[in-house]
Motif scaffolding. Structure first.
Motif, mmCIF file in Angstrom:
data_model
loop_
_atom_site.group_PDB
_atom_site.id
_atom_site.type_symbol
_atom_site.label_atom_id
_atom_site.label_comp_id
_atom_site.label_asym_id
_atom_site.label_seq_id
_atom_site.Cartn_x
_atom_site.Cartn_y
_atom_site.Cartn_z
ATOM 1 N N LYS A 104 0.846 -1.198 0.000
ATOM 2 C CA LYS A 104 0.000 0.000 0.000
ATOM 3 C C LYS A 104 0.878 1.243 0.000
ATOM 4 O O LYS A 104 2.004 1.249 0.486
ATOM 5 C CB LYS A 104 -0.907 0.025 1.231
ATOM 6 C CG LYS A 104 -1.979 -1.063 1.239
ATOM 7 C CD LYS A 104 -2.903 -0.921 2.443
ATOM 8 C CE LYS A 104 -3.960 -2.008 2.461
ATOM 9 N NZ LYS A 104 -4.877 -1.909 1.281
ATOM 10 N N TRP A 105 0.307 2.299 -0.567
ATOM 11 C CA TRP A 105 0.949 3.607 -0.504
ATOM 12 C C TRP A 105 0.798 4.165 0.912
ATOM 13 O O TRP A 105 -0.066 3.727 1.670
ATOM 14 C CB TRP A 105 0.337 4.556 -1.533
ATOM 15 C CG TRP A 105 0.584 4.090 -2.934
ATOM 16 C CD1 TRP A 105 -0.298 3.457 -3.760
ATOM 17 C CD2 TRP A 105 1.804 4.189 -3.655
ATOM 18 N NE1 TRP A 105 0.285 3.150 -4.959
ATOM 19 C CE2 TRP A 105 1.596 3.586 -4.925
ATOM 20 C CE3 TRP A 105 3.067 4.721 -3.364
ATOM 21 C CZ2 TRP A 105 2.596 3.520 -5.890
ATOM 22 C CZ3 TRP A 105 4.069 4.640 -4.334
ATOM 23 C CH2 TRP A 105 3.820 4.053 -5.573
ATOM 24 N N HIS A 106 1.608 5.131 1.236
ATOM 25 C CA HIS A 106 1.564 5.704 2.579
ATOM 26 C C HIS A 106 0.239 6.382 2.890
ATOM 27 O O HIS A 106 -0.075 6.617 4.055
ATOM 28 C CB HIS A 106 2.719 6.704 2.759
ATOM 29 C CG HIS A 106 4.076 6.055 2.802
ATOM 30 N ND1 HIS A 106 5.236 6.735 2.489
ATOM 31 C CD2 HIS A 106 4.455 4.783 3.118
ATOM 32 C CE1 HIS A 106 6.276 5.911 2.610
ATOM 33 N NE2 HIS A 106 5.826 4.728 2.986
ATOM 34 N N ASP A 107 -0.542 6.687 1.870
ATOM 35 C CA ASP A 107 -1.870 7.264 2.118
ATOM 36 C C ASP A 107 -2.957 6.193 2.218
ATOM 37 O O ASP A 107 -4.147 6.497 2.295
ATOM 38 C CB ASP A 107 -2.234 8.289 1.043
ATOM 39 C CG ASP A 107 -2.318 7.685 -0.372
ATOM 40 O OD1 ASP A 107 -2.149 6.453 -0.502
ATOM 41 O OD2 ASP A 107 -2.551 8.441 -1.328
ATOM 42 N N GLY A 108 -2.548 4.909 2.188
ATOM 43 C CA GLY A 108 -3.492 3.820 2.369
ATOM 44 C C GLY A 108 -4.035 3.204 1.095
ATOM 45 O O GLY A 108 -4.697 2.162 1.148
ATOM 46 N N ARG A 109 -3.749 3.796 -0.065
ATOM 47 C CA ARG A 109 -4.252 3.251 -1.327
ATOM 48 C C ARG A 109 -3.451 2.004 -1.723
ATOM 49 O O ARG A 109 -2.255 1.891 -1.447
ATOM 50 C CB ARG A 109 -4.142 4.306 -2.423
ATOM 51 C CG ARG A 109 -5.004 5.561 -2.188
ATOM 52 C CD ARG A 109 -6.437 5.331 -2.594
ATOM 53 N NE ARG A 109 -6.562 5.214 -4.041
ATOM 54 C CZ ARG A 109 -6.766 6.242 -4.874
ATOM 55 N NH1 ARG A 109 -6.864 7.468 -4.391
ATOM 56 N NH2 ARG A 109 -6.894 6.043 -6.179
ATOM 57 N N GLN A 176 -1.642 9.953 -7.416
ATOM 58 C CA GLN A 176 -1.234 11.271 -6.929
ATOM 59 C C GLN A 176 -0.732 12.174 -8.047
ATOM 60 O O GLN A 176 -0.942 13.389 -8.013
ATOM 61 C CB GLN A 176 -0.131 11.124 -5.872
ATOM 62 C CG GLN A 176 0.318 12.474 -5.280
ATOM 63 C CD GLN A 176 1.671 12.393 -4.595
ATOM 64 O OE1 GLN A 176 2.557 11.652 -5.024
ATOM 65 N NE2 GLN A 176 1.836 13.157 -3.519
ATOM 66 N N ILE A 193 4.655 10.577 -1.559
ATOM 67 C CA ILE A 193 3.873 9.438 -1.072
ATOM 68 C C ILE A 193 4.525 8.196 -1.658
ATOM 69 O O ILE A 193 4.541 8.012 -2.866
ATOM 70 C CB ILE A 193 2.403 9.514 -1.508
ATOM 71 C CG1 ILE A 193 1.707 10.727 -0.879
ATOM 72 C CG2 ILE A 193 1.661 8.233 -1.126
ATOM 73 C CD1 ILE A 193 0.281 10.923 -1.369
ATOM 74 N N THR A 195 5.982 3.839 -0.784
ATOM 75 C CA THR A 195 5.608 2.548 -0.213
ATOM 76 C C THR A 195 6.697 2.014 0.708
ATOM 77 O O THR A 195 6.594 0.910 1.232
ATOM 78 C CB THR A 195 5.392 1.509 -1.326
ATOM 79 O OG1 THR A 195 6.580 1.446 -2.139
ATOM 80 C CG2 THR A 195 4.201 1.867 -2.198
ATOM 81 N N ARG A 199 8.462 6.981 5.901
ATOM 82 C CA ARG A 199 7.733 8.026 5.204
ATOM 83 C C ARG A 199 8.310 9.379 5.602
ATOM 84 O O ARG A 199 8.887 9.533 6.679
ATOM 85 C CB ARG A 199 6.236 7.967 5.515
ATOM 86 C CG ARG A 199 5.891 8.124 6.982
ATOM 87 C CD ARG A 199 4.386 8.238 7.187
ATOM 88 N NE ARG A 199 3.709 6.976 6.941
ATOM 89 C CZ ARG A 199 2.427 6.905 6.582
ATOM 90 N NH1 ARG A 199 1.709 8.010 6.422
ATOM 91 N NH2 ARG A 199 1.869 5.728 6.398
ATOM 92 N N ASP A 214 7.152 3.775 8.815
ATOM 93 C CA ASP A 214 5.773 3.525 8.383
ATOM 94 C C ASP A 214 5.283 2.304 9.164
ATOM 95 O O ASP A 214 5.562 1.163 8.791
ATOM 96 C CB ASP A 214 5.723 3.268 6.882
ATOM 97 C CG ASP A 214 4.314 3.001 6.383
ATOM 98 O OD1 ASP A 214 3.392 3.700 6.826
ATOM 99 O OD2 ASP A 214 4.148 2.084 5.560
#
Length: 549
Positions: A104-109, A176, A193, A195, A199, A214
């Motif tokens: 997942k990406w650091h924004d949760g996606r 993004q 952002i 993975t 982070r 993270d």
């Protein structure tokens, strides 16, 4: 439209898994890295500094990364990144990567194959002006067969195919970036952002960068809570931070620092094979008008005469003692393809003097300086004042050339100013350095015609089609014949003398004894930073540093 066979059963595991997770007592703490330069950019396609690599490779991931042994040819030794497996298809011109479904990406996606396809297209886009044009040249396209499968299509079979696909691009988040006009990215970059197991927390340009673990990362949280890069204005300030205990890591110790290090039992040194080299680069284009040759260095024979005038072995001994060697060319001895007995033009002051005379540069006047048509043989060298070795080397070069009747002016500049002048080609000559990566393919961007122009790093504008062709052939060669081909390519550039290759230093990393490190990769001491740890009993002193707000 090209098609692949069914992908359901073709994947194979790529490499060994990470070490077992840390014990709870070994999680936490802060490491401070003392740096002499600012990372400049934290956007992977624009990263050109070592500090930028160190940080972005913690925030973002490759599909797979070269292992600690620096074996770029054997994909089984690569460390898993975003990909959990891969397989060659058909005639080996297709390579499919399967994305770890937990990533997942650091924004949760969720990370998808579309991100890989987007990253490739962005890096290849000429409007971006990124740094990976030569490294990605053999990849025609990246297609997506399902949400987790990205397939790389190659132009031809090369020994570097897996390296180029797996470990050249740090993968970027399409969700993004894809709606931002590519031409505006240099001026309007959104916050990173990634993975990676760290982070970005905070950046103060020119002063510090802070990354934090993270904690929900799909490979497990980093063993450290955070890492801070503290930027110092010069070398002395940077190394003092290590010895005073204000920093835990400094990756540029010089031989003269080792006696001081012996007085600090809380710091140890870790020597690594040299992966970089320094040089006196000549600008082959006129700084005032790049459509014209440089009035001095456009002349190949003059460059050769200057090279013959310099006793590099003496200079290196004076500055770095036995901790550096004179390079054999724009390459380092750590590569198996390097002929350690190769040589550039020798020191020969008699031959240099005769060549200068033949070019019309003759000694005149009481001071014996060389003149031609009433003009002195004179030029300037720009030098970054943050690098102690190059600062010390400048006057030695100046004096040796003065004895040959050549007048040299030294311009010591702040690193940002020197970098700006370098990138714009606004110099006569410069004392520069180049850090090689896990493969010698970095030579293409630095010294071939492909590296000339906007956003290229061939700042001296050296161009020789024969060298380009020989180097390209060497990079594509089977390992059994690669050394011979590299030797022939390097002989051509050495004869042309677009630069004087000055020294190839060993890397000496200073590390606080409270830090437990892993095996360091020769070209990247930070390779496994997420697995470094501080035993719980030793965490308190550094953890007194307050968190940035």
């Amino acid at each position: 439209m090209r098609s692949s066979a069914a992908l359901a059963f073709f994947f194979v595991i790529g490499c060994a898994e990470r070490a077992p997770g840390p014990a709870p007592a070994d999680v936490g703490g802060t490491v401070v890295v003392s740096a002499t330069g600012d990372p400049i950019s934290l956007f992977p396609p624009f990263v050109v500094s070592l500090e930028g690599r160190e940080i972005t490779e913690q925030i973002y991931d490759y599909l797979a990364d070269v292992g600690a042994d620096l074996n770029t040819a054997d994909e089984k030794t690569y460390r898993l990144g975003l990909a959990d497996r891969w397989r060659w298809i058909g005639d080996s011109l297709e390579l499919a990567f399967h994305i770890n479904p937990l990533a997942k990406w650091h924004d949760g996606r969720d990370v998808t194959a579309r991100d890989v396809q987007f990253t490739f297209a962005l890096n290849k886009n000429p409007a971006l002006g990124g740094r990976l044009g030569t490294e990605l040249a053999n990849i025609d396209s990246v297609t997506v067969t399902d949400s987790l499968t990205a397939v790389f299509w190659f132009h031809q079979r090369l020994p570097t195919q897996f390296l180029d696909a797996a470990a050249q691009m740090l993968i970027l988040p399409a969700h993004q970036l894809e709606k931002i006009p590519v031409s505006t990215l240099r001026e309007h970059l959104p916050p990173p952002i990634g993975t990676g197991r760290f982070r970005l927390r905070k950046r103060n340009p020119g002063a510090s960068v802070e990354i934090v673990s993270d904690t929900s990362n799909f490979r497990g949280r980093a063993r450290l809570d955070r890492v801070i890069w503290a930027v110092s204005p010069d070398y002395t300030a940077a190394v003092t931070k290590l010895f005073s205990g204000d920093a835990d890591v400094f990756d540029g110790l010089h031989p003269e620092d080792l006696s001081e290090l012996a007085r600090h039992p809380n710091v140890r040194s870790i020597p690594l094979p040299g992966m970089g080299y320094a040089f006196l680069r000549f600008n082959l284009r006129d700084p005032a008008n790049k459509s014209r040759r440089h009035p001095l260095f456009g002349d190949r024979d003059l460059r050769r005469a200057i090279t013959l005038s310099l006793n590099r072995a003496t200079i290196v001994r004076n500055v770095l003692d036995t901790f550096a060697l004179v390079p054999v060319g724009p390459i380092v001895r750590a590569y198996a393809v390097t002929d350690p007995h190769g040589a550039q033009l020798p020191f020969d002051s008699v031959r240099a003097s005769r060549l200068l005379d033949s070019l019309g540069w003759r000694r005149q006047g009481a001071d014996g300086m060389r003149m031609k048509n009433g003009k002195p043989l004179s030029f300037s060298i720009i030098i970054p004042n943050s690098n102690r070795s190059r600062v010390r080397m400048g006057p030695l070069l100046q004096e040796q050339l003065r004895r040959m009747g050549i007048r040299v002016r030294l311009e010591f500049l702040e690193e940002s100013a020197e970098t700006d002048r370098e990138s714009k080609g606004a110099f006569d000559a410069e004392l520069g350095a180049w850090a090689m990566g896990s493969s010698p393919d970095g030579m293409k961007g630095a010294w071939t015609s492909q590296g000339i122009g906007n956003h290229g790093v061939n700042y001296g504008s050296y161009s020789n089609r024969r060298f380009d062709a020989l180097l390209d052939s060497a990079l594509k060669a089977d390992p059994s014949v690669a050394r011979d081909k590299f030797t022939k390519a390097i002989a051509v550039i050495n004869d042309d003398a677009p630069a004087v290759w000055l020294y190839e230093p060993r890397k000496i990393v200073g590390v606080s004894r409270r830090i437990r490190t892993t095996k360091m990769r020769p070209d990247a001491w930070w390779f496994d930073l997420a697995e470094w740890y501080i035993p719980s009993a030793e965490q308190l002193p550094r953890d007194r540093i307050p968190l940035s707000r």
